[in-house]
Design a protein around this motif. Structure first.
Motif, PDB file in Angstrom:
ATOM      1  N   ASP A  20      97.783  76.777  68.655  1.00  0.00           N
ATOM      2  CA  ASP A  20      97.825  77.751  67.557  1.00  0.00           C
ATOM      3  C   ASP A  20      97.687  79.185  68.055  1.00  0.00           C
ATOM      4  O   ASP A  20      98.000  80.129  67.323  1.00  0.00           O
ATOM      5  N   SER A  33      97.342  78.316  76.049  1.00  0.00           N
ATOM      6  CA  SER A  33      98.430  77.588  75.383  1.00  0.00           C
ATOM      7  C   SER A  33      98.178  76.089  75.433  1.00  0.00           C
ATOM      8  O   SER A  33      98.428  75.367  74.464  1.00  0.00           O
ATOM      9  N   ASP A  44     106.443  83.066  57.785  1.00  0.00           N
ATOM     10  CA  ASP A  44     106.252  81.683  57.311  1.00  0.00           C
ATOM     11  C   ASP A  44     104.945  81.540  56.535  1.00  0.00           C
ATOM     12  O   ASP A  44     104.878  80.821  55.528  1.00  0.00           O
ATOM     13  N   LEU A  45     103.890  82.223  57.016  1.00  0.00           N
ATOM     14  CA  LEU A  45     102.599  82.161  56.335  1.00  0.00           C
ATOM     15  C   LEU A  45     102.710  82.694  54.912  1.00  0.00           C
ATOM     16  O   LEU A  45     102.248  82.056  53.953  1.00  0.00           O
ATOM     17  N   ALA A  61     108.181  85.562  67.788  1.00  0.00           N
ATOM     18  CA  ALA A  61     107.462  84.361  67.338  1.00  0.00           C
ATOM     19  C   ALA A  61     106.281  84.743  66.444  1.00  0.00           C
ATOM     20  O   ALA A  61     105.987  84.063  65.452  1.00  0.00           O
ATOM     21  N   LEU A  62     105.598  85.846  66.778  1.00  0.00           N
ATOM     22  CA  LEU A  62     104.465  86.300  65.961  1.00  0.00           C
ATOM     23  C   LEU A  62     104.926  86.722  64.575  1.00  0.00           C
ATOM     24  O   LEU A  62     104.329  86.335  63.562  1.00  0.00           O
ATOM     25  N   THR A  63     105.985  87.530  64.505  1.00  0.00           N
ATOM     26  CA  THR A  63     106.468  87.978  63.197  1.00  0.00           C
ATOM     27  C   THR A  63     107.007  86.803  62.378  1.00  0.00           C
ATOM     28  O   THR A  63     106.833  86.757  61.159  1.00  0.00           O
ATOM     29  N   SER A  64     107.638  85.820  63.041  1.00  0.00           N
ATOM     30  CA  SER A  64     108.115  84.631  62.323  1.00  0.00           C
ATOM     31  C   SER A  64     106.942  83.855  61.716  1.00  0.00           C
ATOM     32  O   SER A  64     107.031  83.349  60.587  1.00  0.00           O
ATOM     33  N   SER A  65     105.845  83.791  62.459  1.00  0.00           N
ATOM     34  CA  SER A  65     104.654  83.103  61.941  1.00  0.00           C
ATOM     35  C   SER A  65     104.082  83.833  60.732  1.00  0.00           C
ATOM     36  O   SER A  65     103.641  83.204  59.758  1.00  0.00           O
ATOM     37  N   LEU A  66     104.090  85.168  60.768  1.00  0.00           N
ATOM     38  CA  LEU A  66     103.630  85.962  59.622  1.00  0.00           C
ATOM     39  C   LEU A  66     104.493  85.690  58.398  1.00  0.00           C
ATOM     40  O   LEU A  66     103.990  85.483  57.284  1.00  0.00           O
ATOM     41  N   LYS A  69      98.678  82.565  69.686  1.00  0.00           N
ATOM     42  CA  LYS A  69      99.944  83.254  69.920  1.00  0.00           C
ATOM     43  C   LYS A  69      99.828  84.014  71.234  1.00  0.00           C
ATOM     44  O   LYS A  69      98.809  84.669  71.492  1.00  0.00           O
ATOM     45  N   PHE A 101      95.360  85.039  62.734  1.00  0.00           N
ATOM     46  CA  PHE A 101      96.020  84.621  63.964  1.00  0.00           C
ATOM     47  C   PHE A 101      95.191  85.124  65.144  1.00  0.00           C
ATOM     48  O   PHE A 101      94.776  86.289  65.162  1.00  0.00           O
TER      49      PHE A 101
END
Length: 455
Positions: free
Chosen positions: A355, A350, A376-377, A369-374, A357, A333
């Motif tokens: 993509d 942005s 989901d990954l 949002a960053l932790t959610s992306s982690l 963050k 990221f």
């Protein structure tokens, strides 16, 4: 005479709950005669006459004096964890009380159990196989939903069933080839070579996903390593502290404050992450800082996920150069920090690349949002079926796969049945070592000595 069975006749006892003062403690007793032994120090109902799986109130006495009021739970063979007669004594958590009860049991002829001996007896008595026995320890140590789910699946036999089915198919062909060897002078083929090749191909297709799942399984057990990489003073330590919600790393305005890797774990939506703060990567003549930078690069290469943190176009360029040194498939990221003090750059980036963050580690804006992306990954990379997290299992699966490849090579070269049989035996051996079908005393000692004493 079977020495293992003689050993299992001994009554063993141990504290099954964590040591230290607590409200309740549980002392486990198992072995032939254990119910009679506990009855001799227990005053209440005669435990030898009560049904299995019943709980009884009474007192434990030593030298005629009451030690404690307790509950005694009786499990009669074979319907117990160890498949032996067993009793669990629930007493108050005083170290003095626990010590007195254990001393009374030892006086009656019991001995303190070795680490993992209750589980080892359960395995030796056929309660479950070796994979399930090892899963007991993993279940106790599970500290996230994902590691708990993996351990529970193995405890309930998910992995074992796969291995048993694979081994059963291979045993059939092994027996056919062995039969050929008995009729070696008559030049007969009981094992059709084309069918054997199809079977080996199918077995390898089943084993490969198990081998591939080890990286994920080990990561969720130990924590998925996430390295925070970037130039000095972009806010890596501040981000680590914000993610962990504690002051784990020292934060100053002086470039090069972090000179070594700092890490800690946290659980996000059932997944255990291991966040690694690293020294800022730059050119420096400072010897100590240089060592820290080399460790940063090593952490970057070993991590499963990388957060490239930057706070300007210049530090973004530096990160992109670092990223170019990594395999393109490694998840990463690019995260702009300090968006609160540089909103124009945040808007520009942005718009240029969705993509990216955008966060502020200081104010914690953008962190959800960053932790959610982690999350989901990682969930997107989760194997769909059985996951292995034990290096011993992984090692033997790899060896099984190698032996099966040797069988295929032998079939291609037209080697004789005795050479094929040797490679098939090796594959069966390695599968058997995983489940405990083939077992040695050294293997058992190595596995169960890692357990706690009361398990």
């Amino acid at each position: 005479m079977d020495t293992v069975k003689i050993h299992q006749q001994e009554v063993i006892c141990a504290l099954a709950t964590p040591s230290g003062v607590g409200a309740i403690a549980v002392i486990r007793v198992s072995g032939s005669g254990s119910i009679e032994m506990v009855s001799r120090i227990f005053k209440g109902k005669n435990l030898t006459e009560v049904p299995s799986h019943t709980v009884h109130f009474g007192t434990i006495r030593a030298n005629g004096e009451i030690v404690d009021e307790v509950l005694a739970t009786v499990f009669k063979s074979p319907k117990s964890f160890t498949k032996e007669d067993s009793v669990e004594i629930s007493c108050h958590g005083s170290n003095y009380i626990i010590g007195q009860i254990l001393r009374s049991l030892i006086f009656e002829g019991a001995r303190i159990a070795a680490p993992g001996e209750f589980t080892q007896r359960a395995f030796l008595n056929g309660q479950f196989d070796l994979v399930q026995a090892e899963a007991v320890a993993d279940l106790i140590a599970a500290d996230s939903h994902a590691s708990h789910k993996t351990a529970l699946n193995q405890l309930r036999g998910g992995f074992s069933k796969k291995l048993t089915a694979l081994r059963a198919e291979l045993i059939h062909f092994a027996s056919m080839i062995e039969l050929e060897l008995d009729f070696g002078e008559e030049d007969v083929e009981f094992a059709q070579r084309d069918d054997l090749r199809k079977l080996i191909d199918a077995l390898q297709q089943n084993i490969e996903p198990l081998i591939s799942s080890f990286h994920y399984g080990n990561a969720i057990k130990e924590g998925i390593p996430v390295a925070i990489i970037g130039s000095p003073n972009v806010g890596k330590s501040t981000l680590l502290n914000a993610l962990l919600n504690e002051e784990k790393a020292i934060v100053t305005s002086i470039a090069g404050t972090t000179r070594d890797v700092i890490e800690d774990t946290m659980v996000l939506e059932g997944l255990k992450f291991r966040f690694i703060d690293t020294a800022g990567i730059r050119q420096t003549s400072d010897v100590v800082e240089s060592i820290g930078i080399e460790r940063s690069k090593s952490a970057m290469e070993k991590a499963d996920v990388i957060i490239f943190l930057f706070d300007s176009k210049e530090t973004l360029t530096d990160n992109q150069e670092l990223a170019s040194q990594l395999p393109p498939e490694k998840p990463r990221f690019f995260v702009l920090n300090k968006a609160d003090i540089n909103p124009d750059l945040a808007d520009e980036l942005s718009a240029a690349n969705p993509d990216f963050k955008i966060i502020s580690a200081q104010t914690q804006a953008g962190l959800p949002a960053l932790t959610s992306s982690l999350i989901d990954l990682v969930k997107g990379h989760t194997p769909a079926d059985t996951v292995i997290n034990n290096f011993r299992h992984y090692e033997h699966l790899v060896k099984t796969q190698n032996s099966l490849t040797d069988v295929l090579n032998g079939l291609s070269l037209g080697v004789t049945g005795d050479f094929l049989a040797q490679d098939i035996r090796l594959a069966l051996h390695h599968l058997g070592e995983i489940t405990g079908t083939i077992v040695t005393d050294d293997l058992l000692e190595n596995i169960f000595r890692k357990f706690c004493i009361g398990k």
